[in-house]
Design a protein around this motif. Structure first.
Motif, PDB file in Angstrom:
ATOM      1  N   VAL A 200       6.669  -7.785  28.127  1.00 55.12           N
ATOM      2  CA  VAL A 200       5.388  -7.489  27.542  1.00 55.12           C
ATOM      3  C   VAL A 200       5.398  -7.459  25.941  1.00 55.12           C
ATOM      4  O   VAL A 200       4.562  -7.506  25.170  1.00 55.12           O
ATOM      5  N   ARG A 201       6.733  -7.147  25.676  1.00 58.42           N
ATOM      6  CA  ARG A 201       6.825  -6.624  24.086  1.00 58.42           C
ATOM      7  C   ARG A 201       7.433  -7.889  23.233  1.00 58.42           C
ATOM      8  O   ARG A 201       8.185  -8.436  23.842  1.00 58.42           O
ATOM      9  N   ASP A 202       6.971  -8.090  21.988  1.00 59.00           N
ATOM     10  CA  ASP A 202       7.537  -8.691  20.947  1.00 59.00           C
ATOM     11  C   ASP A 202       8.393  -8.114  19.989  1.00 59.00           C
ATOM     12  O   ASP A 202       7.891  -7.061  19.606  1.00 59.00           O
ATOM     13  N   ILE A 203       9.611  -8.317  19.741  1.00 62.85           N
ATOM     14  CA  ILE A 203      10.503  -7.372  18.940  1.00 62.85           C
ATOM     15  C   ILE A 203      10.960  -8.120  17.668  1.00 62.85           C
ATOM     16  O   ILE A 203      11.437  -9.161  17.725  1.00 62.85           O
ATOM     17  N   TYR A 204      10.624  -7.483  16.455  1.00 60.35           N
ATOM     18  CA  TYR A 204      10.916  -8.144  15.354  1.00 60.35           C
ATOM     19  C   TYR A 204      11.771  -7.360  14.585  1.00 60.35           C
ATOM     20  O   TYR A 204      11.825  -6.056  14.589  1.00 60.35           O
ATOM     21  N   ALA A 205      12.881  -8.141  13.646  1.00 56.57           N
ATOM     22  CA  ALA A 205      13.744  -7.286  12.853  1.00 56.57           C
ATOM     23  C   ALA A 205      13.132  -7.062  11.650  1.00 56.57           C
ATOM     24  O   ALA A 205      12.350  -7.675  11.003  1.00 56.57           O
ATOM     25  N   VAL A 206      13.322  -5.654  11.109  1.00 52.65           N
ATOM     26  CA  VAL A 206      12.749  -5.137   9.710  1.00 52.65           C
ATOM     27  C   VAL A 206      13.743  -5.208   8.840  1.00 52.65           C
ATOM     28  O   VAL A 206      13.753  -5.768   7.729  1.00 52.65           O
ATOM     29  N   ASP A 207      14.852  -4.404   9.138  1.00 49.97           N
ATOM     30  CA  ASP A 207      16.136  -4.367   8.520  1.00 49.97           C
ATOM     31  C   ASP A 207      17.432  -4.164   9.230  1.00 49.97           C
ATOM     32  O   ASP A 207      17.392  -4.255  10.466  1.00 49.97           O
ATOM     33  N   ASP A 208      18.406  -3.467   8.656  1.00 52.01           N
ATOM     34  CA  ASP A 208      19.465  -3.406   9.368  1.00 52.01           C
ATOM     35  C   ASP A 208      19.519  -2.204  10.500  1.00 52.01           C
ATOM     36  O   ASP A 208      20.385  -1.951  11.410  1.00 52.01           O
ATOM     37  N   GLU A 209      18.462  -1.401  10.237  1.00 56.09           N
ATOM     38  CA  GLU A 209      18.277  -0.202  10.910  1.00 56.09           C
ATOM     39  C   GLU A 209      17.282  -0.061  11.641  1.00 56.09           C
ATOM     40  O   GLU A 209      16.892   0.882  12.617  1.00 56.09           O
ATOM     41  N   HIS A 210      16.136  -0.998  11.536  1.00 53.91           N
ATOM     42  CA  HIS A 210      14.781  -0.827  12.054  1.00 53.91           C
ATOM     43  C   HIS A 210      14.242  -2.031  12.843  1.00 53.91           C
ATOM     44  O   HIS A 210      14.924  -3.264  12.068  1.00 53.91           O
TER      45      HIS A 210
END
Length: 266
Positions: free
Chosen positions: A42-52
């Motif tokens: 159901v979810r799409d997950i994206y990288a924001v930075d090294d911690e988020h």
């Protein structure tokens, strides 16, 4: 909960109900400015930075661990609001993965931000644990199937003569493995979770899961809703502290029954 922009039902000629979604269905998000890490059921997950990370809850529908082809307009936005509601109500029991970052900060382009605005959360990057923490207050689903075969669920012996959908004498914790997309979760006993993640962590997850479920079940029952069972997912932060992740107490992860329609045996 503000459902102003969610799907609404309209009665036509005092007979039929048609759904008029105020937002378009989102089967798959398209954010070009961030790298896609993973696309779940159901979810799409994206990288924001090294911690988020950015998690977008789409309108995809998953049943029996299979993603169906037709999305439900507004579903992802509603699931996100429900999870955020519960995260706040149980924050004193366990910390969760939500961060203080704002969507505007990481998606300044309105053309990327607006399609996911009601369905996206920015979370801390954590180490997920390979266990689905399932708690049950009633006997139904795979638990009912196991009970009929063995009189137990995940190695927990239950009283004889229970009927389908019966309320259990006490809340039980019945973990399962976390399956990849397209695979099925497998019920395991508590000893198996101890082998997977260690005795101390396994016990902490069990205790937190039961405490969260019992608080939520009491809150919902006072409002005419039975939460028959639910599943939680947990992770570890950089200090190896336990954190609640993913979704919490939504219709995708829980069975909700109206109190006035509840009957043992069906």
């Amino acid at each position: 909960m503000n459902c102003r922009d969610l799907p609404v039902a309209t009665r036509v000629n005092n007979a039929s109900i048609i759904w008029r979604p105020a937002i378009d269905a989102l089967f798959e998000s398209e954010i070009k400015s961030l790298p896609l890490i993973q696309q779940g059921k159901v979810r799409d997950i994206y990288a924001v930075d090294d911690e988020h990370m950015l998690i977008v809850t789409t309108d995809r529908l998953s049943a029996f661990d299979v993603v169906l082809p037709d999305p439900i307009p507004g579903k992802g936005a509603l699931l996100t609001q429900i999870s955020n509601f519960w995260f706040k109500r149980i924050a004193d029991i366990i910390p969760n993965h939500l961060s203080d970052l704002q969507l505007d900060d990481i998606l300044p382009d309105a053309s990327e931000r607006e399609p996911v605005e009601q369905r996206a959360v920015i979370v801390k990057k954590l180490k997920p644990l390979p266990v689905e923490a399932i708690t049950r207050g009633y006997i139904i689903g795979s638990g009912w199937k196991d009970y009929r075969q063995s009189g137990s669920i995940c190695g927990i012996r239950l009283p004889e003569g229970l009927q389908q959908a019966a309320r259990l004498p006490e809340t039980i914790y019945t973990p399962s493995t976390k399956a990849a997309v397209g695979d099925h979760d497998i019920n395991i006993d508590f000893a198996e979770t101890e082998k997977l993640i260690g005795k101390q962590l396994a016990a902490a997850i069990r205790d937190k899961a039961i405490k969260i479920y019992e608080r939520a079940a009491a809150h919902a029952r006072d409002r005419g809703i039975i939460i028959a069972d639910t599943k939680f997912e947990f992770g570890l932060d950089k200090n190896d502290e336990l954190v609640l992740i993913d979704e919490v107490l939504t219709p995708d992860s829980s069975r909700f029954w109206p109190v006035e329609e509840y009957q043992v045996g069906i």
